[in-house]
Design an enzyme around this catalytic site. Structure first.
Site, short mmCIF file in Angstrom:
data_model
loop_
_atom_site.label_atom_id
_atom_site.label_comp_id
_atom_site.label_asym_id
_atom_site.label_seq_id
_atom_site.Cartn_x
_atom_site.Cartn_y
_atom_site.Cartn_z
N CYS A 255 42.03 30.01 35.49
CA CYS A 255 43.18 29.01 35.00
C CYS A 255 42.46 27.63 34.51
CB CYS A 255 44.31 28.83 36.26
SG CYS A 255 45.86 28.38 35.38
N HIS B 282 46.15 34.28 37.35
CA HIS B 282 45.64 34.32 38.87
C HIS B 282 45.50 35.74 39.30
CE1 HIS B 282 46.04 30.03 39.27
NE2 HIS B 282 47.10 29.93 38.51
N GLU C 212 44.59 36.48 42.10
CA GLU C 212 44.39 36.39 43.66
C GLU C 212 45.89 36.60 44.03
OE1 GLU C 212 44.88 32.27 42.28
OE2 GLU C 212 43.79 33.87 41.59
#
Length: 509
Positions: free
Chosen positions: A79, A167, A169
């Site tokens: 990002c 993202h 994660e």
């Protein structure tokens, strides 16, 4: 450890999630602020740049020197990191025409790229940015796009440098773990050797070297962190560990006796100290949450220091500090705003003159539990809900009195025992009751009452960093509410807290 992953934190709310996902791959990683890059990177096999609330176009945007990383270590930029690499290396980052938040699908994935191996087109990813990369940096090769984001992923030719504007994660990125594995295992070739067993072996050996023949005093709380820390220290130094369990008068009902009983079969040298009155005196007329915490912390240090002096030749203070405590005490942008003080993080008063040993300071909560399981600690103890260091003091809003503590202990016992009876306890991360500083009108029999209100709180979480309230069955809440009102003198109303973290915190103070 020589197979570490370095995560540079630019202030993203998701940085800890990156670390957790990496650890789930059995790979050790550490988070460092972007402006505190370790001088030596020899121990790190790969680097990840986090997201950030900043825009790369802002004057105060984080601007680290990556000259020791770019082209020398496998690098994954997430990002903000992806935009940073583009903006300062010949690309272009501009405000998005469409706000890019939430779910998106990768409509194009470049074929035969190891980075996207086993990840299908149209997989869900999670976007969270207001800028977008309109031109790739020098030698950039586009790897993936969404309908709205042309450069959702790219790599740098002739480097092991990869960048993504989503993202991996977060839970909503369906193949995020696979993407991290592709980068760390297949591209960076980081060995997957970070296991609970390896941690125990390495930590015990490290503690033996660190402490030698020294003596350690450790304050037990009866909770998971201090217990696992105690067993690790016990494995390393045996009889030179002295555990002290202080009753601050703010524990759960009968907890002082039950916890001492629980430790009897664990081989630990534990001394129980009842200092209830001392703590209640320290809290008299105190209503500010932060001042309560400090009063309790100061009283604990005084009691603990008195007891530690009864052990001759003590050099070390053992603590159950875990990684979220450490991370939250290090700010990306100077001093952090204090949400609440961490009782485990920070210096000791000069008069204690003890060195600190923290065997768990690099573990997340769920990792602490896995390490405890590896060492054979009772599953019932490892499954205990977290309980705040200041105890019931921060669940009694307003001033603290012995009578208020009694009321809350009774309410809490009914709630917790009810969760166990209904087989709900293990489905909840943390539960407790809060005594509110308000009275409400009620009717009992033919009489008007004007008594206390209590709030019940139960949340789901993985590590306490974020949490959602638990949708407990109405029948359960009805039964518990009836029991509390009928059996606890002084309470005539029960409410249930349906706030998530953020914006609320798990505890009320």
């Amino acid at each position: 450890m020589q197979n570490n992953v370095l995560i540079l934190d630019f202030g993203s709310q998701y940085t800890q999630l990156i670390a957790r996902r990496v650890r789930e791959l059995n790979i050790y990683c550490e988070i460092h602020p972007y402006h505190k890059i370790p001088k030596s990177l020899d121990a790190f096999k790969a680097v990840i740049l986090s997201g950030s609330p900043f825009s790369v176009r802002a004057e105060d945007a984080p601007h680290p020197d990556l000259s020791q990383i770019r082209g020398k270590k496998p690098l994954l930029a997430v990002c903000y990191g992806a935009q940073y690499l583009a903006h300062f290396n010949g690309g272009r980052v501009e405000p998005s025409d469409i706000r890019e938040y939430g779910r998106a699908k990768l409509s194009m994935i470049k074929a035969n790229e190891v980075f996207f191996q086993d990840i299908p087109e149209n997989t869900n990813v999670w976007m969270s940015h207001s800028d977008t990369i309109t031109e790739l940096p020098e030698n950039g090769v586009r790897l993936a796009s969404t309908v709205d984001v042309l450069n959702a992923a790219y790599r740098i030719d002739n480097e092991e440098t990869y960048a993504i504007q989503f993202h991996p994660e977060v839970y909503h990125t369906t193949h995020g773990k696979q993407l991290l594995e592709n980068f760390l295992v297949k591209i960076a070739e980081v060995p997957q050797t970070w296991t609970p067993a390896a941690f125990v072996d390495t930590t015990v050996e490290t503690l033996k070297e660190q402490i030698g023949d020294g003596k350690v005093v450790l304050g037990l709380s009866g909770g998971v962190d201090s217990t696992v820390a105690a067993i690790l220290l016990h494995k390393a130094i045996g009889k030179n560990l002295f555990c002290i369990f202080v009753n601050n008068g703010l524990l759960r009902k009968n907890e002082f006796e039950s916890v001492l009983d629980q430790y009897k079969d664990m081989g630990l040298n534990v001394k129980g100290v009842d200092a209830s009155e001392r703590f209640l005196d320290a809290l008299r007329n105190e209503i500010d949450p932060e001042r309560k915490r400090k009063a309790i912390g100061n009283a604990f240090i005084e009691v603990f220091d008195d007891e530690a002096h009864k052990v001759t030749g003590v050099d070390w203070l053992g603590q159950g500090t875990i990684y979220p405590d450490v991370i939250e005490s290090v700010s990306v942008n100077g001093p952090s705003v204090t949400i609440k003080s961490h009782h485990n993080v920070g210096g000791l008063p000069d008069f204690m003159k003890l060195k600190i040993v923290e065997p768990l300071r690099m573990l997340f909560k769920d990792e602490v539990r896995r390490v405890g399981k590896e060492m054979g600690i009772d599953p019932e103890l490892l499954g205990r809900h977290p309980f705040p260091g200041p105890g019931l003091a921060i669940r009694i809003l307003g001033d603290i009195t012995a009578e208020k503590v009694r009321i809350l202990q009774e309410v809490d016992a009914i709630f917790i025992n009810g969760l166990k009876k209904w087989d709900l306890y293990d489905k909840v991360w943390q539960a407790g009751a809060i005594l509110l500083p308000v009275n409400s009108v009620g009717v009992m029999g033919d009489e008007r009452t004007y008594e206390k209100v209590v709030a019940l709180r139960a949340v789901e979480s993985t590590d306490g960093m974020t949490a959602d309230w638990v949708n407990l069955p109405y029948e359960f809440l009805q039964e518990v509410s009836n029991h509390i009102i009928n059996r606890v003198k002084g309470v005539n109303r029960v409410v249930y807290d349906i706030s998530s973290k953020p914006p609320a915190t798990i505890e009320w103070e």
